[in-house]
Design a protein around this motif. Structure first.
Motif, short mmCIF file in Angstrom:
data_model
loop_
_atom_site.label_atom_id
_atom_site.label_comp_id
_atom_site.label_asym_id
_atom_site.label_seq_id
_atom_site.Cartn_x
_atom_site.Cartn_y
_atom_site.Cartn_z
N LYS A 57 -14.58 44.88 20.17
CA LYS A 57 -13.99 45.14 22.00
C LYS A 57 -13.34 44.08 21.53
N VAL A 58 -11.47 44.51 21.61
CA VAL A 58 -10.54 43.29 21.51
C VAL A 58 -10.56 42.84 23.09
N LEU A 59 -10.71 41.16 22.95
CA LEU A 59 -10.76 39.95 24.28
C LEU A 59 -9.46 39.50 24.89
N GLU A 60 -9.06 40.83 25.38
CA GLU A 60 -7.56 40.52 26.10
C GLU A 60 -6.87 38.94 26.49
N GLY A 61 -6.41 38.40 26.39
CA GLY A 61 -6.27 36.94 27.11
C GLY A 61 -6.84 35.37 26.50
N GLY A 68 -2.77 32.09 17.99
CA GLY A 68 -2.55 32.97 18.53
C GLY A 68 -2.49 34.48 19.73
N ALA A 69 -2.98 34.85 18.59
CA ALA A 69 -3.37 36.59 19.03
C ALA A 69 -4.77 36.36 19.57
N ASP A 70 -4.90 37.57 20.48
CA ASP A 70 -6.29 38.29 21.29
C ASP A 70 -7.03 37.65 20.08
N LYS A 71 -8.61 37.07 20.68
CA LYS A 71 -9.67 37.08 19.89
C LYS A 71 -10.64 38.49 20.10
N ALA A 72 -11.42 38.85 18.94
CA ALA A 72 -12.36 40.34 18.93
C ALA A 72 -13.48 39.69 19.29
N LEU A 73 -14.65 40.40 19.68
CA LEU A 73 -15.62 40.45 19.00
C LEU A 73 -16.12 41.42 18.37
N ARG A 74 -16.70 41.21 17.57
CA ARG A 74 -17.44 41.65 15.90
C ARG A 74 -18.46 41.76 15.31
N ARG A 77 -21.70 41.28 9.64
CA ARG A 77 -23.23 41.07 8.38
C ARG A 77 -24.59 39.81 9.00
N TYR A 78 -24.82 39.20 9.94
CA TYR A 78 -25.55 38.58 10.14
C TYR A 78 -25.56 38.36 12.16
N GLY A 79 -24.42 40.10 12.67
CA GLY A 79 -24.79 39.39 14.22
C GLY A 79 -23.71 39.32 14.41
N MET A 80 -23.46 39.49 15.85
CA MET A 80 -22.74 39.83 16.73
C MET A 80 -21.45 38.23 16.96
N PHE A 81 -20.18 38.26 16.67
CA PHE A 81 -19.47 36.52 16.68
C PHE A 81 -18.29 37.43 16.91
N ILE A 82 -17.74 36.06 17.48
CA ILE A 82 -15.84 35.28 17.85
C ILE A 82 -14.90 35.93 16.98
N GLY A 83 -13.86 36.41 16.61
CA GLY A 83 -13.56 36.24 15.68
C GLY A 83 -12.13 36.74 16.06
N CYS A 84 -10.53 36.44 14.89
CA CYS A 84 -9.64 36.58 15.32
C CYS A 84 -8.97 38.05 14.80
N SER A 85 -8.27 38.82 15.74
CA SER A 85 -8.08 40.48 15.37
C SER A 85 -7.58 39.92 14.31
N HIS A 86 -6.85 39.11 14.32
CA HIS A 86 -5.87 39.45 13.15
C HIS A 86 -6.12 39.07 11.70
N TYR A 87 -7.50 39.40 11.40
CA TYR A 87 -8.22 38.94 10.21
C TYR A 87 -7.99 40.65 9.40
N SER A 91 -8.52 33.53 9.29
CA SER A 91 -9.46 33.62 8.98
C SER A 91 -10.24 32.86 10.03
N TYR A 92 -9.86 32.67 11.64
CA TYR A 92 -10.78 31.93 12.74
C TYR A 92 -12.00 32.74 13.35
N SER A 93 -13.04 31.88 13.72
CA SER A 93 -13.81 33.10 13.89
C SER A 93 -14.87 32.12 14.33
#
Length: 181
Positions: A57-61, A68-74, A77-87, A91-93
């Protein structure tokens, strides 16, 4: 569709390393394409991209602090994490389960604080936040206090048949603390 159709590789996809046929193989991280001339040619290619974590899911806002791009729930391999939608451009996570820091000082090094961690099997434990310099860890919930028998500066709470009781956190002592009536 027949079973054999699921495992065939198009004839137009030869091995880019040696030109031989590619075959579908199975490994611990899922299916992959491998060269039929193995061990002479060790070319492999995963059938699906598992390394970057697909977007759930993309976390808008919620802006990425790096680009500066939207973060995304990803899902990785090791479970859920939050990262940049422009990966992979950014490479932000960040971890979802950040360790809960307690106000209890580490009884071994006296410098760090005990934080809640999760083992690779999902069990929670408390360890010093100065790891690997200090390797103190306990499996039970730590409680500030001193053992009356050995004067170790930490107690732990454990569930027993008689209810929740406090014990000394020292492995060499382990005696129950006196009741607080």
């Amino acid at each position: 569709m027949s079973k054999s159709a699921l495992f065939t590789v198009r004839k137009s996809d030869p091995c880019p390393a040696c030109g031989a046929e590619l075959a579908i193989r199975s490994g611990k991280h899922g299916a992959f394409l491998g060269c039929t001339k193995y061990p002479g040619c060790d070319y492999i290619r995963p059938l699906k991209n598992q390394a970057d974590g697909h977007i759930v899911k993309v976390l808008e806002g919620h802006a990425c602090p790096q680009c500066g791009a939207d973060k995304a729930l990803r899902q990785g391999r090791y479970g859920m994490f939050i990262g940049c939608s422009h990966y992979p451009e950014c490479s932000y996570s960040e971890a979802i389960d950040k360790p809960d820091e307690t106000l209890i000082a580490c009884p071994q090094c006296q410098e760090g604080k005990l934080v809640q961690r999760r083992s690779r099997y999902g069990k929670t434990f408390h360890a010093c936040n100065r790891y690997p310099s200090c390797q103190f860890a306990v499996n039970a919930t730590p409680v500030a206090g001193e053992c009356q028998h050995c004067h170790f500066p930490l107690l732990v709470e454990k569930k027993t048949a008689q209810g929740v009781k406090r014990f000394c956190a020292s492995k060499s002592c382990g005696k129950a603390a006196a009741s607080e009536n």
